[in-house]
Design a protein around this motif. Structure first.
Motif, PDB file in Angstrom:
ATOM      1  N   SER A  24       4.333  13.394  16.020  1.00  0.00           N
ATOM      2  CA  SER A  24       4.761  14.412  15.122  1.00  0.00           C
ATOM      3  C   SER A  24       4.707  13.928  13.682  1.00  0.00           C
ATOM      4  O   SER A  24       4.694  13.019  13.392  1.00  0.00           O
ATOM      5  CB  SER A  24       5.896  15.120  15.493  1.00  0.00           C
ATOM      6  N   CYS A  25       4.516  15.152  12.660  1.00  0.00           N
ATOM      7  CA  CYS A  25       4.551  14.644  11.334  1.00  0.00           C
ATOM      8  C   CYS A  25       5.552  15.181  10.533  1.00  0.00           C
ATOM      9  O   CYS A  25       5.720  16.292  10.337  1.00  0.00           O
ATOM     10  CB  CYS A  25       3.276  15.251  10.705  1.00  0.00           C
ATOM     11  N   GLN A  26       6.753  14.338  10.639  1.00  0.00           N
ATOM     12  CA  GLN A  26       8.017  14.543  10.123  1.00  0.00           C
ATOM     13  C   GLN A  26       8.566  13.457   9.242  1.00  0.00           C
ATOM     14  O   GLN A  26       8.292  12.375   9.417  1.00  0.00           O
ATOM     15  CB  GLN A  26       8.970  14.720  11.039  1.00  0.00           C
ATOM     16  N   CYS A  27       8.971  14.017   7.846  1.00  0.00           N
ATOM     17  CA  CYS A  27       9.335  12.814   6.973  1.00  0.00           C
ATOM     18  C   CYS A  27      10.680  12.016   7.590  1.00  0.00           C
ATOM     19  O   CYS A  27      11.604  12.662   7.846  1.00  0.00           O
ATOM     20  CB  CYS A  27       9.751  13.531   5.719  1.00  0.00           C
ATOM     21  N   PRO A  28      10.721  10.861   7.631  1.00  0.00           N
ATOM     22  CA  PRO A  28      11.845  10.011   8.372  1.00  0.00           C
ATOM     23  C   PRO A  28      12.931  10.140   7.341  1.00  0.00           C
ATOM     24  O   PRO A  28      14.029   9.718   7.737  1.00  0.00           O
ATOM     25  CB  PRO A  28      11.094   8.647   8.405  1.00  0.00           C
ATOM     26  N   MET A  29      12.684  10.483   6.202  1.00  0.00           N
ATOM     27  CA  MET A  29      13.928  10.493   5.038  1.00  0.00           C
ATOM     28  C   MET A  29      14.556  11.875   5.069  1.00  0.00           C
ATOM     29  O   MET A  29      15.817  12.033   5.154  1.00  0.00           O
ATOM     30  CB  MET A  29      13.332  10.124   3.513  1.00  0.00           C
ATOM     31  N   CYS A  30      13.798  12.733   4.731  1.00  0.00           N
ATOM     32  CA  CYS A  30      14.546  14.379   4.897  1.00  0.00           C
ATOM     33  C   CYS A  30      14.154  15.199   5.907  1.00  0.00           C
ATOM     34  O   CYS A  30      14.647  16.400   6.330  1.00  0.00           O
ATOM     35  CB  CYS A  30      13.852  15.008   3.585  1.00  0.00           C
ATOM     36  N   ASN A  31      13.664  14.565   7.150  1.00  0.00           N
ATOM     37  CA  ASN A  31      13.215  15.331   8.275  1.00  0.00           C
ATOM     38  C   ASN A  31      12.439  16.471   8.070  1.00  0.00           C
ATOM     39  O   ASN A  31      12.384  17.565   8.978  1.00  0.00           O
ATOM     40  CB  ASN A  31      14.503  15.608   8.831  1.00  0.00           C
ATOM     41  N   LYS A  32      11.549  16.691   6.976  1.00  0.00           N
ATOM     42  CA  LYS A  32      10.846  17.810   6.773  1.00  0.00           C
ATOM     43  C   LYS A  32       9.439  17.728   7.792  1.00  0.00           C
ATOM     44  O   LYS A  32       8.962  16.537   7.801  1.00  0.00           O
ATOM     45  CB  LYS A  32      10.186  17.938   5.365  1.00  0.00           C
ATOM     46  N   GLY A  66       0.951  -1.064  -0.078  1.00  0.00           N
ATOM     47  CA  GLY A  66      -0.115   0.018  -0.022  1.00  0.00           C
ATOM     48  C   GLY A  66       0.798   1.241  -0.102  1.00  0.00           C
ATOM     49  O   GLY A  66       0.756   2.154   0.942  1.00  0.00           O
ATOM     50  N   PRO A  67       1.693   1.476  -0.851  1.00  0.00           N
ATOM     51  CA  PRO A  67       2.682   2.646  -1.019  1.00  0.00           C
ATOM     52  C   PRO A  67       1.782   3.915  -1.003  1.00  0.00           C
ATOM     53  O   PRO A  67       0.977   4.171  -1.950  1.00  0.00           O
ATOM     54  CB  PRO A  67       3.598   2.378  -2.386  1.00  0.00           C
ATOM     55  N   VAL A  68       2.494   4.938  -0.278  1.00  0.00           N
ATOM     56  CA  VAL A  68       1.908   6.555  -0.510  1.00  0.00           C
ATOM     57  C   VAL A  68       3.073   7.310  -0.315  1.00  0.00           C
ATOM     58  O   VAL A  68       4.094   6.824  -0.136  1.00  0.00           O
ATOM     59  CB  VAL A  68       0.954   6.591   0.710  1.00  0.00           C
ATOM     60  N   SER A  69       2.789   8.305  -0.852  1.00  0.00           N
ATOM     61  CA  SER A  69       3.670   9.500  -0.939  1.00  0.00           C
ATOM     62  C   SER A  69       3.266  10.551  -0.096  1.00  0.00           C
ATOM     63  O   SER A  69       2.093  11.031   0.121  1.00  0.00           O
ATOM     64  CB  SER A  69       3.833   9.941  -2.361  1.00  0.00           C
ATOM     65  N   THR A  70       4.365  11.211   0.718  1.00  0.00           N
ATOM     66  CA  THR A  70       4.390  12.433   1.577  1.00  0.00           C
ATOM     67  C   THR A  70       4.494  13.506   0.470  1.00  0.00           C
ATOM     68  O   THR A  70       5.068  13.524  -0.666  1.00  0.00           O
ATOM     69  CB  THR A  70       5.423  12.345   2.555  1.00  0.00           C
ATOM     70  N   PRO A  71       3.996  14.820   0.915  1.00  0.00           N
ATOM     71  CA  PRO A  71       4.069  15.975   0.152  1.00  0.00           C
ATOM     72  C   PRO A  71       5.670  16.266  -0.191  1.00  0.00           C
ATOM     73  O   PRO A  71       5.772  17.091  -1.185  1.00  0.00           O
ATOM     74  CB  PRO A  71       3.601  17.141   1.217  1.00  0.00           C
ATOM     75  N   CYS A  72       6.679  15.869   0.601  1.00  0.00           N
ATOM     76  CA  CYS A  72       8.246  15.933   0.089  1.00  0.00           C
ATOM     77  C   CYS A  72       8.533  15.088  -0.898  1.00  0.00           C
ATOM     78  O   CYS A  72       9.721  15.118  -1.333  1.00  0.00           O
ATOM     79  CB  CYS A  72       9.014  15.781   1.345  1.00  0.00           C
ATOM     80  N   GLY A  73       7.703  14.063  -1.440  1.00  0.00           N
ATOM     81  CA  GLY A  73       8.250  13.247  -2.571  1.00  0.00           C
ATOM     82  C   GLY A  73       8.583  11.910  -1.982  1.00  0.00           C
ATOM     83  O   GLY A  73       9.139  11.100  -2.987  1.00  0.00           O
ATOM     84  N   HIS A  74       8.789  11.764  -0.892  1.00  0.00           N
ATOM     85  CA  HIS A  74       9.225  10.233  -0.361  1.00  0.00           C
ATOM     86  C   HIS A  74       8.049   9.250  -0.202  1.00  0.00           C
ATOM     87  O   HIS A  74       7.099   9.609   0.059  1.00  0.00           O
ATOM     88  CB  HIS A  74      10.153  10.407   0.958  1.00  0.00           C
ATOM     89  N   PHE A 116       6.603   5.602   1.273  1.00  0.00           N
ATOM     90  CA  PHE A 116       6.266   4.535   2.543  1.00  0.00           C
ATOM     91  C   PHE A 116       5.343   3.896   2.413  1.00  0.00           C
ATOM     92  O   PHE A 116       4.402   4.103   1.697  1.00  0.00           O
ATOM     93  CB  PHE A 116       6.376   5.406   3.854  1.00  0.00           C
ATOM     94  N   CYS A 117       5.331   2.754   3.151  1.00  0.00           N
ATOM     95  CA  CYS A 117       3.868   1.859   3.320  1.00  0.00           C
ATOM     96  C   CYS A 117       3.077   2.824   4.088  1.00  0.00           C
ATOM     97  O   CYS A 117       3.547   3.579   5.177  1.00  0.00           O
ATOM     98  CB  CYS A 117       4.279   0.576   4.128  1.00  0.00           C
ATOM     99  N   LYS A 118       1.560   2.807   3.739  1.00  0.00           N
ATOM    100  CA  LYS A 118       0.775   3.414   4.409  1.00  0.00           C
ATOM    101  C   LYS A 118       0.789   3.081   5.912  1.00  0.00           C
ATOM    102  O   LYS A 118       0.774   3.987   6.709  1.00  0.00           O
ATOM    103  CB  LYS A 118      -0.543   3.383   3.696  1.00  0.00           C
ATOM    104  N   ASN A 119       0.830   1.904   6.318  1.00  0.00           N
ATOM    105  CA  ASN A 119       0.741   1.734   7.801  1.00  0.00           C
ATOM    106  C   ASN A 119       1.999   2.117   8.481  1.00  0.00           C
ATOM    107  O   ASN A 119       1.823   2.315   9.611  1.00  0.00           O
ATOM    108  CB  ASN A 119       0.361  -0.044   7.773  1.00  0.00           C
ATOM    109  N   CYS A 120       3.041   1.767   7.762  1.00  0.00           N
ATOM    110  CA  CYS A 120       4.308   2.113   8.423  1.00  0.00           C
ATOM    111  C   CYS A 120       4.514   3.746   8.683  1.00  0.00           C
ATOM    112  O   CYS A 120       4.663   4.247   9.644  1.00  0.00           O
ATOM    113  CB  CYS A 120       5.601   1.954   7.537  1.00  0.00           C
ATOM    114  N   ILE A 121       4.011   4.575   7.702  1.00  0.00           N
ATOM    115  CA  ILE A 121       4.239   6.226   8.034  1.00  0.00           C
ATOM    116  C   ILE A 121       3.211   6.531   8.897  1.00  0.00           C
ATOM    117  O   ILE A 121       3.337   7.406  10.058  1.00  0.00           O
ATOM    118  CB  ILE A 121       4.096   6.768   6.739  1.00  0.00           C
TER     119      ILE A 121
END
Length: 544
Positions: free
Chosen positions: A48-56, A24-32, A34-39
């Motif tokens: 908090s709502c922070q991207c695990p990849m770019c920390n945005k 179930g892949p989903v994309s964050t506004p920053c373009g990364h 993740f699995c929907k359940n994982c994020i």
């Protein structure tokens, strides 16, 4: 899509949180991605709502939607990975298949074997033999194990020919050196001929299998028939014994009632006699009292006047002439048992008649063997009659000829199955009949017992019927038989003798142990000065 997917690797479809292929892949506004359940769980845990990849950091939790493009790519990758895995599994050499000699680790299935390299190759390692000019000249064949066995040990060349003279496989050098004068054919040609022979052998084997299956079917049918026959015999036996028990019960009930009635009559008779005796005793006691009183009287006139009446003894029966004996019921019991015996005898006769009829179904044609006949015996031309004379014939002393015993055997022998024959013994005062095993001693007079290989019955002295089963066993033969039937069941170990005309059993040998051929035995016995000159005659069997 398929061509592009070949450039993709599994790493490109891994979620950075669970490190597994996207679900179930989903994309964050920053373009990364993740699995929907994982994020979702990641944001829930960290509040908090922070991207695990770019920390945005996102001010508000963004609304997540499945990335359909990546989802389709993942599905395609999974399918191709599964197909690749399945294909790889199919290429792995299984037990009984020839493995590639070049593969290290997991051995793949070989596609060809090279008779030059003496190596078997899978699809990948075979490619040089298909492309390289030097290897193209090598001789390839369907994969086989132990390629060394296909090479000539002497010349290290492939075994390509078959020497028909020596019936062996040879190489080309063998054909011009050691076998140069022999006849050769290519292996393929010889194999074709051998295959034809194998087809013939296979057909014969299949025919043998079919015959054995038919035999199994026949045995099963015979077992079913035997079971039906056994069930019928049991039912008939139960019927006979039930009828016998019922008849015995009825006879016992009648006997008890009859004896009871007779006892009642006897008791009433005794009661009547007792009453009469008691009445007389009472009268006599009264007269005794009167006599006693009169004898003591002092009144002379009264005594004399009463004396004529009193002095006479009252008239009574003469009880000495009247007898009373207890009732004997032995005769009644004997008559009841006689009736029961007659009924049982009739049932036994019916059963024996049925048994004899079944035995007669195994009738065989029997003739006497002159090469076994005692020199004092005369055989008829048709081999059906034999009698004794006082004149000894000059005959060759064959090993099987009876020298001392006045006997002769049948020409026929038997080592399985059932047989039945009948012999007329009319007018004879002595004879012996039965079966003997092949190895009997025909040169000496021996006891005709099963221990010595004889299963026989005999007549002696005109009225003594007996057999030599252990001790002499005298047979209860009520009527002198005119025709004797002999039945043998080799497999069951049974020898039976019947009085054919009376449908009666004369004797049964049971649990016999037969291990060799059996011959039919005929002993007419000495003629006894003409008293026993009548012949033994083998007669045609007529079902009773």
């Amino acid at each position: 899509m398929s061509a592009a997917s070949c450039l993709l690797s599994e790493d490109q479809f891994l979620c950075s949180i669970c490190l597994d292929v996207f679900t179930g892949p989903v994309s964050t506004p920053c373009g990364h991605n993740f699995c929907k359940n994982c994020i979702t769980q990641h944001w829930d845990i960290n509040n908090s709502c922070q991207c695990p990849m770019c920390n945005k950091v996102f001010d508000t939790r963004p609304e997540l939607h499945v990335n359909t493009f990546i989802s389709e790519m993942v599905s395609q990758f999974r399918r191709e990975a599964k197909q690749k895995s399945s294909s790889s599994e199919q290429l792995v050499a299984k037990p009984g298949e020839v493995p590639c000699d070049v593969c290290t680790g997991t051995k793949l299935k070989a596609l060809k074997s090279c008779l030059v390299c003496l190596v078997s190759y899978c699809e990948t390692h075979l490619e040089p033999h298909l492309t390289a000019s030097g290897l193209k000249r090598h001789q390839l064949m369907d994969p086989v194990e132990n390629l060394e066995d296909r090479m000539c040990k002497k010349h290290d060349k492939p075994l390509e020919l078959f020497c028909k003279t020596d019936q062996t496989c040879v190489c080309m050098l063998c054909s011009v050196l050691e076998h140069k004068t022999h006849e050769f054919v290519p292996l393929k040609e010889e194999c074709e001929g051998k295959k034809a022979e194998l087809e013939k052998t296979e057909a014969e084997i299949q025919q043998m299998i079919q015959k054995r299956r038919l035999k199994i079917q026949e045995i099963k049918q015979l077992v079913n028939f035997s079971k039906q026959h056994a069930d019928g015999e049991i039912a008939e036996g139960v019927r006979v014994f039930t009828a016998l028990i019922e008849a015995a019960q009825r006879g016992m009930d009648r006997l008890i009632k009859l004896i009871g009635r007779r006892q009642t009559i006897k008791e009433k008779e005794a009661e009547s006699l007792t009453k009469e005796l008691e009445q007389e005793i009472s009268e006599l006691m009264q007269r005794s009292s009167e006599v006693e009183q009169l004898s003591r009287s002092e009144n002379h006139l009264h005594l004399l006047q009463s004396f004529p009446t009193i002095q006479a003894v009252p008239a009574t029966k003469n009880w000495m002439e009247i007898s009373f004996r207890p009732e004997s019921h032995k005769g009644t019991v004997v008559r009841a048992l006689t009736q029961l015996e007659e009924m049982l005898s009739n049932d036994v006769k019916k059963l024996v008649k049925a048994e004899l009829k079944r035995a007669q179904q195994a009738a065989v044609d029997v003739t006497l063997d002159p090469d076994t006949a005692n020199p004092y015996l005369i055989l008829s031309d048709d081999g059906k009659q034999v009698h004794h004379t006082d004149v000894k014939k000059n005959l060759p002393d064959n090993p099987q000829r009876f020298s001392k015993s006045v006997s002769v055997l049948s020409k026929q022998s038997f080592s399985s199955g059932r047989l039945y024959y009948e012999v007329q013994v009319t007018g004879k005062t002595a004879w012996t009949l039965g079966v003997v095993r092949e190895s009997i001693n025909s040169k000496e007079n021996i006891r005709l017992s099963p221990d010595d290989g004889y299963w026989t019955i005999c007549l002696r002295n005109g009225n003594e019927y007996k057999t030599f089963a252990g001790d002499d066993v005298f047979l209860n033969v009520k009527v002198r038989p005119e025709n004797v039937g002999v039945f043998v069941d080799y497999d069951e170990g049974l020898v039976s003798f019947y009085d054919v005309d009376a449908a009666a059993v004369m004797y049964h040998f049971t649990d016999c142990s037969f291990s060799e051929k059996l011959y039919l035995y005929f002993g007419p016995c000495p003629n006894d000065g003409g008293k026993n000159s009548a012949p033994l005659i083998i007669t045609s069997v007529k079902c009773t």
